[in-house]
Scaffold this motif. Structure first.
Motif, PDB file in Angstrom:
ATOM      1  N   CYS A 114       0.841  -1.197   0.000  1.00 50.93           N
ATOM      2  CA  CYS A 114       0.000   0.000   0.000  1.00 50.93           C
ATOM      3  C   CYS A 114       0.875   1.244   0.000  1.00 50.93           C
ATOM      4  N   LYS A 115       0.783   1.994  -1.062  1.00 47.58           N
ATOM      5  CA  LYS A 115       1.545   3.229  -1.221  1.00 47.58           C
ATOM      6  C   LYS A 115       0.601   4.431  -1.280  1.00 47.58           C
ATOM      7  N   GLY A 116      -0.532   4.314  -0.577  1.00 42.90           N
ATOM      8  CA  GLY A 116      -1.469   5.427  -0.509  1.00 42.90           C
ATOM      9  C   GLY A 116      -0.836   6.608   0.200  1.00 42.90           C
ATOM     10  N   MET A 117      -1.189   7.810  -0.237  1.00 42.59           N
ATOM     11  CA  MET A 117      -0.618   9.031   0.337  1.00 42.59           C
ATOM     12  C   MET A 117      -1.746   9.993   0.661  1.00 42.59           C
ATOM     13  N   GLY A 118      -2.303   9.846   1.859  1.00 39.23           N
ATOM     14  CA  GLY A 118      -3.431  10.668   2.260  1.00 39.23           C
ATOM     15  C   GLY A 118      -3.181  12.162   2.074  1.00 39.23           C
ATOM     16  N   GLY A 119      -4.016  12.794   1.270  1.00 38.22           N
ATOM     17  CA  GLY A 119      -3.945  14.235   1.054  1.00 38.22           C
ATOM     18  C   GLY A 119      -2.835  14.697   0.135  1.00 38.22           C
ATOM     19  N   SER A 120      -1.996  13.799  -0.317  1.00 39.60           N
ATOM     20  CA  SER A 120      -0.854  14.248  -1.129  1.00 39.60           C
ATOM     21  C   SER A 120      -0.545  13.339  -2.314  1.00 39.60           C
ATOM     22  N   CYS A 121      -1.566  12.715  -2.847  1.00 42.62           N
ATOM     23  CA  CYS A 121      -1.388  11.903  -4.047  1.00 42.62           C
ATOM     24  C   CYS A 121      -1.395  12.852  -5.251  1.00 42.62           C
ATOM     25  N   HIS A 122      -0.212  13.413  -5.528  1.00 42.67           N
ATOM     26  CA  HIS A 122      -0.085  14.403  -6.598  1.00 42.67           C
ATOM     27  C   HIS A 122       0.722  13.882  -7.780  1.00 42.67           C
ATOM     28  N   ILE A 123       0.987  12.599  -7.785  1.00 42.61           N
ATOM     29  CA  ILE A 123       1.678  11.921  -8.887  1.00 42.61           C
ATOM     30  C   ILE A 123       2.997  12.634  -9.224  1.00 42.61           C
ATOM     31  N   HIS A 124       3.782  12.896  -8.204  1.00 45.26           N
ATOM     32  CA  HIS A 124       5.079  13.556  -8.402  1.00 45.26           C
ATOM     33  C   HIS A 124       6.043  12.654  -9.173  1.00 45.26           C
ATOM     34  N   GLU A 125       7.012  13.273  -9.802  1.00 40.74           N
ATOM     35  CA  GLU A 125       7.967  12.553 -10.644  1.00 40.74           C
ATOM     36  C   GLU A 125       8.681  11.438  -9.882  1.00 40.74           C
ATOM     37  N   ARG A 126       9.044  11.658  -8.642  1.00 41.31           N
ATOM     38  CA  ARG A 126       9.737  10.622  -7.870  1.00 41.31           C
ATOM     39  C   ARG A 126       8.846   9.394  -7.667  1.00 41.31           C
ATOM     40  N   VAL A 127       7.558   9.626  -7.477  1.00 40.80           N
ATOM     41  CA  VAL A 127       6.611   8.514  -7.329  1.00 40.80           C
ATOM     42  C   VAL A 127       6.502   7.767  -8.656  1.00 40.80           C
ATOM     43  N   VAL A 128       6.423   8.510  -9.738  1.00 41.99           N
ATOM     44  CA  VAL A 128       6.318   7.921 -11.081  1.00 41.99           C
ATOM     45  C   VAL A 128       7.542   7.046 -11.370  1.00 41.99           C
ATOM     46  N   ASN A 129       8.706   7.452 -10.897  1.00 39.69           N
ATOM     47  CA  ASN A 129       9.920   6.666 -11.113  1.00 39.69           C
ATOM     48  C   ASN A 129      10.028   5.489 -10.137  1.00 39.69           C
ATOM     49  N   TYR A 130       9.470   5.663  -8.942  1.00 41.86           N
ATOM     50  CA  TYR A 130       9.588   4.637  -7.906  1.00 41.86           C
ATOM     51  C   TYR A 130       8.615   3.471  -8.084  1.00 41.86           C
ATOM     52  N   LEU A 131       7.338   3.740  -8.285  1.00 45.79           N
ATOM     53  CA  LEU A 131       6.314   2.688  -8.302  1.00 45.79           C
ATOM     54  C   LEU A 131       6.612   1.549  -9.274  1.00 45.79           C
ATOM     55  N   ALA A 160      -0.736  11.843 -14.811  1.00 47.61           N
ATOM     56  CA  ALA A 160      -1.423  10.544 -14.809  1.00 47.61           C
ATOM     57  C   ALA A 160      -0.991   9.723 -16.015  1.00 47.61           C
ATOM     58  N   ARG A 161      -0.947  10.353 -17.182  1.00 46.37           N
ATOM     59  CA  ARG A 161      -0.519   9.660 -18.401  1.00 46.37           C
ATOM     60  C   ARG A 161       0.909   9.125 -18.242  1.00 46.37           C
ATOM     61  N   GLY A 162       1.789   9.926 -17.648  1.00 43.59           N
ATOM     62  CA  GLY A 162       3.178   9.502 -17.445  1.00 43.59           C
ATOM     63  C   GLY A 162       3.276   8.290 -16.522  1.00 43.59           C
ATOM     64  N   LEU A 163       2.534   8.320 -15.412  1.00 40.18           N
ATOM     65  CA  LEU A 163       2.558   7.198 -14.471  1.00 40.18           C
ATOM     66  C   LEU A 163       1.970   5.944 -15.110  1.00 40.18           C
ATOM     67  N   ILE A 164       0.817   6.085 -15.724  1.00 36.83           N
ATOM     68  CA  ILE A 164       0.150   4.924 -16.334  1.00 36.83           C
ATOM     69  C   ILE A 164       1.039   4.312 -17.416  1.00 36.83           C
ATOM     70  N   THR A 165       1.613   5.158 -18.251  1.00 31.36           N
ATOM     71  CA  THR A 165       2.490   4.676 -19.322  1.00 31.36           C
ATOM     72  C   THR A 165       3.671   3.903 -18.747  1.00 31.36           C
ATOM     73  N   LYS A 166       4.285   4.450 -17.707  1.00 28.30           N
ATOM     74  CA  LYS A 166       5.431   3.777 -17.097  1.00 28.30           C
ATOM     75  C   LYS A 166       5.037   2.462 -16.435  1.00 28.30           C
ATOM     76  N   MET A 167       3.883   2.440 -15.783  1.00 32.96           N
ATOM     77  CA  MET A 167       3.424   1.204 -15.137  1.00 32.96           C
ATOM     78  C   MET A 167       3.131   0.135 -16.189  1.00 32.96           C
ATOM     79  N   LEU A 168       2.554   0.522 -17.306  1.00 31.27           N
ATOM     80  CA  LEU A 168       2.207  -0.434 -18.359  1.00 31.27           C
ATOM     81  C   LEU A 168       3.431  -1.046 -19.032  1.00 31.27           C
ATOM     82  N   THR A 169       4.580  -0.378 -18.934  1.00 32.31           N
ATOM     83  CA  THR A 169       5.790  -0.940 -19.545  1.00 32.31           C
ATOM     84  C   THR A 169       6.216  -2.234 -18.874  1.00 32.31           C
ATOM     85  N   ARG A 170       5.706  -2.502 -17.676  1.00 31.65           N
ATOM     86  CA  ARG A 170       6.025  -3.754 -16.974  1.00 31.65           C
ATOM     87  C   ARG A 170       5.300  -4.945 -17.592  1.00 31.65           C
ATOM     88  N   GLY A 171       4.295  -4.677 -18.431  1.00 27.99           N
ATOM     89  CA  GLY A 171       3.548  -5.769 -19.062  1.00 27.99           C
ATOM     90  C   GLY A 171       2.632  -6.492 -18.108  1.00 27.99           C
TER      91      GLY A 171
END
Length: 177
Positions: A114-131, A160-171
């Motif tokens: 669980c990587k929920g971030m109460g009040g601060s789910c802003h899809i920051h670049e570090r999160v996009v690279n980490y997840l 959102a597009r950046g995160l989704i695209t990166k997550m989908l690269t995992r197949g």
């Protein structure tokens, strides 16, 4: 703090700020000769689950029989990563593990990261690279509610597009909420 032995809920320990409390794991209602069947976690695995906003220190951890990480066969073979707002973070749930993301994990027989971030789910670049770098078999992304009224729609769409695209690269499957 929720205490589980395998999938079996043992009890809740209420902690008071600034007060040291000893939690003993050997107190258990499980019959050692006939432990309840666990779908996900072996009954030999103790799980101590802290609430979503827990801040504290663990100290003086002692064991009479030794502490070790669970063996691979004692935990679910698949993992689901969940990212989102306080809803994903289990805020408001009477028991942390009764929130929607833990309920989904139980139904799918997976472990949840669980990587929920109460009040601060802003899809920051570090999160996009980490997840995407974590080990997971399924991703659940609950996006947007924390960005409404703070960020322009275009910024949300781009992040959102950046995160989704990166997550989908995992197949692997990615579920959007």
């Amino acid at each position: 703090v929720e205490i589980y032995r395998g999938d079996f809920f043992c009890r809740v320990e209420r902690l008071q700020a600034g007060v040291i409390k000893k939690i003993e794991l050997r107190e258990t209602p499980i019959d050692e000769k006939n432990p309840p069947s666990s779908k996900r976690f072996s009954s030999s695995v103790w799980r101590v689950i802290f609430d979503h906003d827990f801040q504290g220190l663990l100290h003086d951890v002692q064991s009479e029989s030794g502490i070790r990480p669970p063996e691979e066969e004692e935990t679910p073979s698949k993992k689901m990563i969940a990212y989102g707002s306080s809803i994903t973070h289990s805020a408001g749930a009477q028991l942390f593990t009764n929130s929607y993301i833990y309920t989904v994990a139980k139904k799918l027989d997976v472990d949840v990261l669980c990587k929920g971030m109460g009040g601060s789910c802003h899809i920051h670049e570090r999160v996009v690279n980490y997840l995407p770098s974590e080990e997971w078999d399924l991703a659940v992304l609950e996006l947007g509610i924390n960005m409404i009224g703070i960020f322009p729609v275009e910024v949300f769409e781009e992040r959102a597009r950046g995160l989704i695209t990166k997550m989908l690269t995992r197949g692997k499957p990615v579920v959007l909420i």
